[in-house]
Design a protein around this motif. Structure first.
Motif, PDB file in Angstrom:
ATOM      1  N   SER A  43       0.820  -1.214   0.000  1.00  0.00           N
ATOM      2  CA  SER A  43       0.000   0.000   0.000  1.00  0.00           C
ATOM      3  C   SER A  43       0.855   1.267   0.000  1.00  0.00           C
ATOM      4  O   SER A  43       0.402   2.325  -0.442  1.00  0.00           O
ATOM      5  N   ASP A  44       2.101   1.183   0.489  1.00  0.00           N
ATOM      6  CA  ASP A  44       2.988   2.351   0.443  1.00  0.00           C
ATOM      7  C   ASP A  44       3.176   2.808  -1.003  1.00  0.00           C
ATOM      8  O   ASP A  44       3.088   3.998  -1.323  1.00  0.00           O
ATOM      9  N   LEU A  45       3.423   1.847  -1.868  1.00  0.00           N
ATOM     10  CA  LEU A  45       3.640   2.161  -3.282  1.00  0.00           C
ATOM     11  C   LEU A  45       2.345   2.652  -3.935  1.00  0.00           C
ATOM     12  O   LEU A  45       2.352   3.628  -4.693  1.00  0.00           O
ATOM     13  N   HIS A  46       1.222   1.983  -3.627  1.00  0.00           N
ATOM     14  CA  HIS A  46      -0.070   2.422  -4.178  1.00  0.00           C
ATOM     15  C   HIS A  46      -0.353   3.879  -3.823  1.00  0.00           C
ATOM     16  O   HIS A  46      -0.826   4.651  -4.662  1.00  0.00           O
ATOM     17  N   GLU A  54      -6.606  10.660  -4.722  1.00  0.00           N
ATOM     18  CA  GLU A  54      -5.696  11.797  -4.591  1.00  0.00           C
ATOM     19  C   GLU A  54      -4.987  11.771  -3.243  1.00  0.00           C
ATOM     20  O   GLU A  54      -5.624  11.747  -2.184  1.00  0.00           O
ATOM     21  N   GLY A  55      -3.665  11.773  -3.271  1.00  0.00           N
ATOM     22  CA  GLY A  55      -2.883  11.718  -2.046  1.00  0.00           C
ATOM     23  C   GLY A  55      -2.601  13.096  -1.465  1.00  0.00           C
ATOM     24  O   GLY A  55      -2.849  14.131  -2.082  1.00  0.00           O
ATOM     25  N   ILE A  56      -2.073  13.087  -0.236  1.00  0.00           N
ATOM     26  CA  ILE A  56      -1.681  14.305   0.465  1.00  0.00           C
ATOM     27  C   ILE A  56      -0.159  14.380   0.425  1.00  0.00           C
ATOM     28  O   ILE A  56       0.522  13.534   1.018  1.00  0.00           O
ATOM     29  N   PHE A  57       0.364  15.365  -0.294  1.00  0.00           N
ATOM     30  CA  PHE A  57       1.813  15.477  -0.489  1.00  0.00           C
ATOM     31  C   PHE A  57       2.355  16.741   0.168  1.00  0.00           C
ATOM     32  O   PHE A  57       1.631  17.735   0.281  1.00  0.00           O
ATOM     33  N   PRO A  58       3.640  16.712   0.580  1.00  0.00           N
ATOM     34  CA  PRO A  58       4.586  15.602   0.567  1.00  0.00           C
ATOM     35  C   PRO A  58       4.067  14.416   1.407  1.00  0.00           C
ATOM     36  O   PRO A  58       3.397  14.633   2.416  1.00  0.00           O
ATOM     37  N   MET A  59       4.403  13.204   0.971  1.00  0.00           N
ATOM     38  CA  MET A  59       3.918  11.997   1.636  1.00  0.00           C
ATOM     39  C   MET A  59       5.095  11.166   2.154  1.00  0.00           C
ATOM     40  O   MET A  59       5.991  10.820   1.389  1.00  0.00           O
ATOM     41  N   VAL A  60       5.040  10.882   3.449  1.00  0.00           N
ATOM     42  CA  VAL A  60       6.028   9.999   4.091  1.00  0.00           C
ATOM     43  C   VAL A  60       5.315   8.681   4.388  1.00  0.00           C
ATOM     44  O   VAL A  60       4.488   8.618   5.294  1.00  0.00           O
ATOM     45  N   PRO A  61       5.565   7.621   3.605  1.00  0.00           N
ATOM     46  CA  PRO A  61       4.855   6.359   3.825  1.00  0.00           C
ATOM     47  C   PRO A  61       5.339   5.640   5.084  1.00  0.00           C
ATOM     48  O   PRO A  61       6.199   6.125   5.812  1.00  0.00           O
ATOM     49  N   GLY A  62       4.755   4.456   5.300  1.00  0.00           N
ATOM     50  CA  GLY A  62       5.214   3.585   6.373  1.00  0.00           C
ATOM     51  C   GLY A  62       4.232   3.461   7.521  1.00  0.00           C
ATOM     52  O   GLY A  62       3.989   4.437   8.226  1.00  0.00           O
ATOM     53  N   HIS A  63       3.672   2.232   7.708  1.00  0.00           N
ATOM     54  CA  HIS A  63       2.754   2.023   8.830  1.00  0.00           C
ATOM     55  C   HIS A  63       2.993   0.670   9.508  1.00  0.00           C
ATOM     56  O   HIS A  63       2.069   0.086  10.075  1.00  0.00           O
ATOM     57  N   VAL A 113      -7.953   8.038  11.513  1.00  0.00           N
ATOM     58  CA  VAL A 113      -6.807   8.836  11.051  1.00  0.00           C
ATOM     59  C   VAL A 113      -5.690   7.875  10.685  1.00  0.00           C
ATOM     60  O   VAL A 113      -5.149   7.173  11.552  1.00  0.00           O
ATOM     61  N   GLY A 114      -5.352   7.801   9.395  1.00  0.00           N
ATOM     62  CA  GLY A 114      -4.284   6.924   8.946  1.00  0.00           C
ATOM     63  C   GLY A 114      -2.924   7.428   9.412  1.00  0.00           C
ATOM     64  O   GLY A 114      -2.720   8.626   9.634  1.00  0.00           O
ATOM     65  N   THR A 115      -1.986   6.519   9.541  1.00  0.00           N
ATOM     66  CA  THR A 115      -0.649   6.860  10.015  1.00  0.00           C
ATOM     67  C   THR A 115       0.068   7.788   9.043  1.00  0.00           C
ATOM     68  O   THR A 115       0.931   8.574   9.439  1.00  0.00           O
ATOM     69  N   TYR A 116      -0.298   7.687   7.767  1.00  0.00           N
ATOM     70  CA  TYR A 116       0.200   8.651   6.777  1.00  0.00           C
ATOM     71  C   TYR A 116      -0.863   8.836   5.706  1.00  0.00           C
ATOM     72  O   TYR A 116      -1.843   8.094   5.654  1.00  0.00           O
ATOM     73  N   GLY A 129       4.296   9.149   8.018  1.00  0.00           N
ATOM     74  CA  GLY A 129       4.503   7.793   8.506  1.00  0.00           C
ATOM     75  C   GLY A 129       5.903   7.432   8.935  1.00  0.00           C
ATOM     76  O   GLY A 129       6.722   8.277   9.309  1.00  0.00           O
ATOM     77  N   GLY A 130       6.185   6.137   8.831  1.00  0.00           N
ATOM     78  CA  GLY A 130       7.343   5.542   9.484  1.00  0.00           C
ATOM     79  C   GLY A 130       8.648   5.537   8.725  1.00  0.00           C
ATOM     80  O   GLY A 130       9.657   5.069   9.249  1.00  0.00           O
ATOM     81  N   TYR A 131       8.652   6.051   7.474  1.00  0.00           N
ATOM     82  CA  TYR A 131       9.933   6.184   6.790  1.00  0.00           C
ATOM     83  C   TYR A 131      10.612   7.443   7.353  1.00  0.00           C
ATOM     84  O   TYR A 131      10.960   8.377   6.635  1.00  0.00           O
ATOM     85  N   SER A 132      10.775   7.475   8.655  1.00  0.00           N
ATOM     86  CA  SER A 132      11.300   8.656   9.349  1.00  0.00           C
ATOM     87  C   SER A 132      11.999   8.199  10.624  1.00  0.00           C
ATOM     88  O   SER A 132      11.873   7.040  11.034  1.00  0.00           O
ATOM     89  N   ASN A 133      12.707   9.105  11.247  1.00  0.00           N
ATOM     90  CA  ASN A 133      13.538   8.685  12.389  1.00  0.00           C
ATOM     91  C   ASN A 133      12.814   8.701  13.730  1.00  0.00           C
ATOM     92  O   ASN A 133      13.249   8.062  14.678  1.00  0.00           O
TER      93      ASN A 133
END
Length: 347
Positions: A43-46, A54-63, A113-116, A129-133
């Protein structure tokens, strides 16, 4: 505000790349944990490609997020600094609707509320989301993670694990049942592990003959190549349940024919186009077609505790953050056994 490093997509045409932003300060009921590992979900790639709208950008994926607590709010009772913690696909809900009150926050009637790629309850603050420190989450949406299991292999349980655990528990799949798992990928391999642990006879249905050995190693009792007509005939009308994890287009009518009378086909994969369903596939055996979406917070914690007690984790391949697009390419081809996990120390 908390300075945060991440990989983000700036729009649906751009690749993920380093991006700095700020998390909110830790509030009275918040938990901050540094992210050590984050699983890579289809789903990160989707979502970065706007495949689901329509996505919310900038988008940081990862859940599929796990790490160590570094700060807690003044009113937090469930966590302390140094605890291992995790967050899955959602970081908030209304808490008040009937579904939330039953611990089914994933079906919040006012919108979880989705994580990203989501907005906080204020309707204007994007979630990242979780592609972060590091991440800051209300304690009610943070999960306890056992130190009995390898932390990196726990991360995918927060999505792939609960997505398969929840329907198997809801339909009470267990001893005496014949369960088919359709597709042996990130979701499918967890479905096999849980189905076997719950006592069902588990058959893997796959287009890839090369996965038979893996299926047996994971505990499956049978393996059927779906392009082999003879093998398919041998399981016609055979299964009580099919757990369908496939996200590519496929013929539901074919698989419904493998169910017994009163059998149930449960969809957890999300193909890009609508199914073509012949109603006779259902009424010919009083069969049911159903779907399931992750799990609520109580059930997700139950699943993590069950995995800790029974030594169940995902089969993973660790990657560096910089290799995420190569991992996406391999994921599309099915070239992963069975879940990529990002070592966030490489961010």
């Amino acid at each position: 505000m908390i300075p945060t490093r991440s990989y983000a997509a700036q729009d649906d045409k751009s690749d993920l790349a380093p991006w700095n932003f700020e998390r909110r300060e830790v509030g009275p009921h918040d938990v901050q944990f540094d992210i050590q590992f984050c699983g890579v979900c289809h789903s990160d790639l989707h979502q970065i490609k706007n495949d689901w709208g329509e996505g919310i950008f900038p988008m940081v994926p990862g859940h599929e997020i796990v790490g160590k607590v570094i700060k807690v709010g003044s009113h937090v009772k469930k966590f302390k600094v140094g605890d291992l913690a995790g967050t899955g696909c959602l970081v908030d809900s209304c808490r008040t609707c009937a579904n939330c009150q039953e611990g089914l926050e994933q079906f919040c009637q006012n919108g979880m509320v989705g994580t990203y790629n989501s907005y906080e309850r204020d309707g204007k603050t994007p979630t990242y989301g979780g592609y972060s420190n590091t991440i800051v989450v209300h304690e009610d949406f943070v999960l306890h993670v056992s130190d009995k299991l390898p932390l990196a292999a726990v991360a995918p349980l927060l999505c792939a694990g609960i997505t398969t655990y929840s329907p198997l528990r809801h339909w009470k799949v267990g001893k005496g049942h014949k369960l088919a798992v359709l597709g042996l990928g990130g979701l499918g391999h967890m479905a096999v592990k849980f189905g076997v642990a719950f006592g069902a006879e588990v058959t893997v249905l796959s287009t890839s003959p090369s996965k038979e050995q893996d299926a047996i190693k994971l505990g499956a009792h049978k393996f059927v190549v779906t392009s082999n007509e003879e093998q398919l005939k041998s399981v016609a009308g055979y299964f009580d349940f099919i757990l369908d994890t496939v996200s590519a287009p496929h013929d539901l009518n074919l698989y419904l024919s493998l169910l017994k009378v009163n059998g149930t086909h449960i969809c957890v994969g999300v193909p890009p186009t609508p199914y073509q369903l012949h109603i006779f596939s259902l009424i010919g055996g009083r069969r049911s077609l159903a779907g399931s979406l992750i799990g609520g917070l109580p059930e997700t914690q139950e699943m993590l505790d069950y995995c800790a007690e029974n030594g169940i984790v995902s089969d993973i391949e660790m990657i560096a953050m910089k290799d995420i697009h190569q991992a996406y390419d391999r994921m599309i081809k099915g070239d992963v056994r069975y879940r990529f996990v990002i070592d966030m120390a490489t961010l």
